[in-house]
Design a protein around this motif. Structure first.
Motif, PDB file in Angstrom:
ATOM      1  N   ARG A  20       0.618  -1.193  -0.204  1.00 51.36           N
ATOM      2  CA  ARG A  20      -0.026   0.125   0.311  1.00 51.36           C
ATOM      3  C   ARG A  20       0.831   1.548   0.102  1.00 51.36           C
TER       4      ARG A  20
ATOM      5  N   ASP B 182       3.801   3.746   8.799  1.00 54.39           N
ATOM      6  CA  ASP B 182       2.590   2.971   9.789  1.00 54.39           C
ATOM      7  C   ASP B 182       1.494   3.611   9.189  1.00 54.39           C
TER       8      ASP B 182
ATOM      9  N   SER C 113      -1.590   0.489   6.948  1.00 48.10           N
ATOM     10  CA  SER C 113      -2.013  -0.394   6.817  1.00 48.10           C
ATOM     11  C   SER C 113      -3.966   0.502   6.673  1.00 48.10           C
TER      12      SER C 113
END
Length: 340
Positions: free
Chosen positions: A28, A63, A66
């Motif tokens: 991603r 981070d 997600s």
């Protein structure tokens, strides 16, 4: 192709509406919104200009992958940065130099291959001790992305490949000492130095050292990417492995430890030619096994995959020249020792 980044990396992407800088983590991409890293910081080159102060923020952005992120598979991967300078190191792998010396053996040379290799090793050791790297200039206009097609030119019938590890500069480097050189590295990426060999050493230009611009700097002849992996998340660069596959067949494989002039030396010597700027690229040379070695030249439909461990893979399909391009011209074929 499907890609995944185990740590995180910096790249440039296109979502069909606009291009943008992003941080890749896993599969991603987190878009770096303008101003997120500071006023006026939008592109990857802006980020590299401010690398010393902002690069630690990239892990924090990773981070978020997600949640506030876009699947990498939905984006076009562009060249990760627009450099101002591209330095390219020629004949910088011991295996490549040895290969050129052995395959370029003169007809009246009575030495065995083992004797030639011994002489080549002695020559390389002396050159590494007292000599300098061979640099030539690349042009940003030759760059294309990790999945873009590479378009052949009609005037060449002997075009080949060279997988290379690429240094991405992260601070102004002006006449730096070798011992300090690695502190100027933001990260690393991958390139494939596509070369029209029959244009590189035509008879008319051979006395001048060859025609490196015409042979190597054609549009799409320099795939770069897919991403910039920060130096501090990679292992020792000397442990990185570089390989090239043509239609799935392994053609090149070596370790960066086998460079004739190592990365600190390349940076130091290049910075004594001209100041290196953030986002500039230094291609570090290519291992043995390009088209001259195999006497195999690129053809339309070929699939090229240039990879470096921990960084990623370029996958570029070779395409024929446009039908509207003028018909091919005849050029003197390259000598076996002219594969750089």
């Amino acid at each position: 192709m499907k890609r995944r980044v185990e740590t995180y990396a910096l790249g440039t992407f296109d979502d069909g509406k606009s291009s943008f800088a992003g941080v890749v983590a896993g599969e991603r991409v987190v878009r770096i919104e303008p101003g997120r890293l500071g006023p006026g910081i939008e592109t990857t080159r802006d980020i590299l200009d401010a690398w010393a102060t902002v690069h630690t923020e990239l892990a924090s952005l990773a981070d978020e992958a997600s949640a506030a992120a876009v699947p990498l598979s939905e984006l076009r991967v562009l060249p990760p940065v627009e450099p101002r300078h591209i330095f390219q190191a020629g004949a910088n792998y011991r295996t490549h130099v040895a290969e050129m010396i052995v395959t370029g053996k003169a007809e009246d040379d009575t030495r065995t291959d083992d004797e030639l290799l011994a002489a080549a090793t002695a020559m390389m050791d002396e050159r590494a001790r007292t000599g300098s790297a061979f640099f030539f200039a690349g042009m940003p206009s030759a760059m294309c992305g990790a999945d873009d097609d590479v378009v052949l030119v009609p005037e060449s019938s002997r075009t080949d490949w060279e997988a290379e590890l690429v240094i991405v500069i992260g601070a102004v480097a002006d006449k730096v000492d070798r011992k300090d050189a690695l502190s100027f590295v933001a990260g690393y990426t991958v390139a494939n130095d596509v070369s029209a060999r029959d244009l590189q050493f035509p008879a008319e230009h051979r006395p001048l050292g060859g025609d490196w611009m015409r042979a190597k700097n054609r549009p799409t002849f320099l795939p770069v990417g897919p991403f910039i992996v920060p130096a501090d998340v990679l292992p020792d660069y000397r442990d990185l492995e570089i390989e090239f596959r043509l239609n799935g067949d392994l053609m090149q494989h070596d370790r960066a430890a086998n460079m004739l002039f190592d990365i600190p030396t390349l940076i130091s010597q290049a910075s004594h030619i001209t100041p290196l700027l953030p986002g500039d690229l230094i291609l570090t040379g290519s291992p043995a096994g390009n088209g001259g070695k195999w006497q195999r030249w690129l053809q339309p439909g070929d699939v090229m995959e240039a990879s470096t461990t921990g960084i990623g893979t370029l996958r570029n399909i070779v395409r024929a020249p446009s039908p509207s391009t003028p018909s091919a011209q005849q050029h003197t074929p390259p000598r076996k020792d002219d594969q750089r």
